[in-house]
Motif scaffolding. Structure first.
Motif: not given
Length: 725
Positions: A717, A719-725
């Motif tokens: 989770r 890692r996904k947030r960092r990718q979206r940001g």
């Protein structure tokens, strides 16, 4: 048989060498400082040094009792008692401490119950519980000192006409009298002086003389320490009578006694010939001090080197090694699938009979194995037997000072630092029961292998070094069954020894394996020559015949921290207390009879280690799984496998649902049948590893660690947030 004859000759020669060595140890310094205790008691008893030895006197049959004038002088054959005041006499009484002299006559058997109640008579008695039948040396009163079981013979009146007598039922050479006061928690009663009379018909009596007058023997100055008086001249008669002349000022005429005497041969008396006990076993029937015990162990080891091993489990407070003998076809190693058994004796140093029975047992097993006795050969080859004859050698050395008759009830009972080993183990019962009462607690307490509290392991805890040695011994060796031999009663006690109800001192408190323990206890009691005899007189106050010579320890008297309870709750071992005789320290002349009483029971009890189920718990590769838990459905007590994956579970005949489980493995359950024939049923288990255990094993093999799923999800989770940001 030629091999057996040669072996017997070796043992005989070796035992002849032991005897003078033991005698020398009492009269001179020895190499081992552990034997220094013996040196202070090297003097012979006073009457043994009298020269010339007087001839026995047989009383005539005069018309009257021949009263004569009372002679107040102290008895001449008693140099230690030549004092003018009683306090000094009491102080010198310690000089009576050497053992009952072997050259003299043995006790008639008031303490051992060889003398029956019908052979004891008295002038009067206060009540039935204080009758002549209670006037036995070392007899103990009941807790309530009630009308049936009190602690002495007490005369109904306090005057000079009171007496208690013994009918030997045959001509006997009487040589001495031993007296005690009344055993009581509340009262102080004892006889301070007395006369001795003998008779051939119980009507005409002759008083023992000292010169021209009647001899006055000095009695007791307190109620528990036995006092011995030898007759100046041995008296040959059938009856002997004690006639109190003075007693404690604030008390009554009360005494317990033992008579020393040698029964004379009477070939025409069928009654005595029929009841005389003999043994055909060629063993060393004597009391062994510490040095003699070690030497005897060495003799047995040299005679049977292929099946015996001597080792020690530690040292006593005084530095004496706690020696044990292992008897097995492969001594020194644990054989997979072979159960381990132990006997322990001498936890109370003054309970000497168990110690001597253990020394006799190791001789017997060695001899019978060499003779090809199939029963003994099978037992030795299929069992690893450990015999620890003296757990409290310091206490024994102290009891040995008083000897078989003069040590009283408690001399040498405790360790050198005053600890009773029998109840010096950690109280695990309370930990278990409190956990069971708190059922809502999240943490589950196991019903077995309960850990020892940390406070008990600290150096400041009041724990005997002997206790710590036994605990380490039992944790090291996977014992299955054990018996600790004690004395002073004739019964087998099984756990629990501690009551569960806080406000009670006696309460039947069974273990989950109560039926197994009952059988184990009965196996010993029922094969003992007299333990289950309904005609047998009780030793002191308890009649155990209602349970066939067995008793639940807690229903008898509660004991916290007993060896039996600790063994059951901390190890796999089922432990019982075996009380082998009313007399804690019998005269060595009684040892052949006591051996015959207990020999079959000792063997039968060892054979019970092969009752139940046994087996191996292995993984798919055939490797044994240590510390696996073996559970039996319906029995709330588990056991664990040894280091090689083997286990033994004592069970009575029947069909059982048994489960084996271990950490990292899937559990396995099967039905196991236990038959009535001797021999444990083989019940093996093969466990496969759980999926999680396999994953961990694979990842560890490649140097990686398994990651828990919740942590993995959180990482994804983030890692996904960092990718979206």
């Amino acid at each position: 048989m030629a091999r057996w004859g040669a072996a017997a000759l070796v043992l005989a020669l070796a035992l002849l060498a032991v005897a003078p060595a033991g005698v020398g140890a009492r009269g001179a310094a020895v190499e081992d400082p552990a034997d220094d205790v013996q040196e202070t008691w090297s003097l012979e008893p006073s009457y043994a040094r009298l020269e010339p030895k007087p001839e026995p006197f047989s009383p005539p049959l005069p018309a009257g009792p021949g009263a004569g004038e009372r002679e107040p002088r102290p008895p001449q054959p008693r140099p230690p008692k030549k004092a003018t005041t009683k306090p000094k006499k009491a102080a010198k009484r310690e000089k009576l401490a050497p053992q009952t002299p072997r050259p003299g006559c043995p006790p008639l058997g008031l303490e051992t119950l060889k003398i029956t109640d019908f052979q004891l008579h008295a002038s009067t008695s206060k009540r039935y519980g204080l009758g002549a039948h209670r006037g036995r040396l070392n007899i103990q009163a009941g807790i309530n000192e009630n009308d049936f079981y009190d602690g002495a013979w007490c005369a109904g009146r306090n005057d000079l006409h009171q007496w208690i007598e013994v009918d030997a039922r045959r001509l006997t050479k009487f040589t001495g009298v031993i007296t005690q006061g009344r055993n009581s928690l509340w009262l102080s009663d004892w006889v301070t002086s007395y006369k001795v009379m003998v008779s051939n018909d119980s009507h005409t009596w002759v008083t023992v003389k000292n010169g021209s007058g009647d001899m006055i023997f000095e009695g007791n100055s307190e109620k528990e320490i036995p006092v011995l008086n030898e007759l100046p001249v041995p008296m040959v008669a059938r009856y002997i009578r004690i006639n109190p002349q003075s007693w404690f000022d604030n008390g009554s005429i009360c005494l317990r006694m033992e008579i020393l005497g040698c029964p004379l041969p009477d070939p025409n008396n069928y009654y005595h010939r029929r009841n005389e006990m003999t043994t055909t076993d060629d063993l060393d029937f004597k009391h062994h001090n510490y040095k003699e015990m070690r030497q005897l162990m060495k003799v047995v080891n040299e005679m049977c080197p292929n099946i015996t091993r001597i080792y020690n489990i530690g040292k006593s407070h005084q530095g004496l090694k706690l020696y044990a003998v292992e008897i097995s076809d492969h001594p020194g190693e644990h054989e997979v699938g072979e159960p381990e058994f132990h006997y322990i004796a001498g936890a109370h140093g003054n309970e000497v009979l168990g110690r001597e029975l253990m020394l006799l047992l190791m001789q017997f097993l060695c001899q019978e194995y060499l003779a090809g006795n199939l029963r003994i050969v099978r037992l030795v080859e299929e069992t690893r037997i450990h015999i620890l004859p003296s757990l409290n050698p310091d206490g024994y050395e102290k009891a040995c000072e008083g000897g078989s008759e003069l040590g009283g009830w408690s001399l040498g009972r405790w360790t050198h630092d005053g600890i009773d080993i029998n109840n010096n183990f950690p109280d695990l019962n309370t930990l278990l029961w409190e956990a069971e009462d708190r059922q809502n607690m999240p943490r589950k307490v196991p019903n077995h292998y309960i850990a020892i509290p940390e406070w008990f392991l600290s150096e400041n805890a009041t724990v005997a070094v002997e206790t710590r040695a036994v605990i380490a011994w039992m944790e090291k060796i996977p014992f299955v069954l054990g018996g600790n031999l004690q004395g002073g009663e004739l019964v087998v006690a099984y756990p629990y020894d501690m009551v569960r109800s806080l406000w009670k001192t006696q309460e039947h408190t069974p273990t989950p394996d109560d039926h197994v323990f009952r059988w184990l206890a009965y196996s010993y009691a029922s094969t003992h020559r007299v333990m289950t005899d309904a005609r047998r007189r009780v030793c002191h106050t308890e009649d155990f015949q209602k349970e066939d010579g067995t008793v639940n320890g807690a229903s008898w008297h509660t004991v916290a921290g007993s060896l039996n309870d600790f063994s059951y709750l901390h190890t796999n071992c089922f432990e019982l207390s075996i009380y082998v005789g009313c007399d804690k320290y019998p005269h060595e002349s009684q040892l052949p009879e006591e051996w015959e009483n207990n020999r079959e029971s000792l063997i039968v009890f060892m054979e019970q280690v092969h009752r139940g189920i046994k087996g191996l718990v292995r993984d798919l590769h055939g490797k044994g799984i240590p510390n696996a838990v073996i559970s039996v459905e319906g029995v709330n007590h588990d056991i664990r496998t040894a280091s090689d994956g083997d286990y033994w579970r004592l069970l009575n005949p029947g069909e059982y649902v048994v489960t084996a489980k271990a950490e990292g493995f899937t559990s396995s359950t099967k039905n196991c049948m236990v038959g009535y024939d001797m021999g444990a049923t083989q019940c093996d288990f093969t466990l496969s590893k759980t999926n999680l255990a396999r994953i961990r094993e694979i990842m560890e093999k490649f140097g990686k660690q398994p990651v828990s799923l919740p942590a993995r999800r959180l990482k994804l989770r983030g890692r996904k947030r960092r990718q979206r940001g």
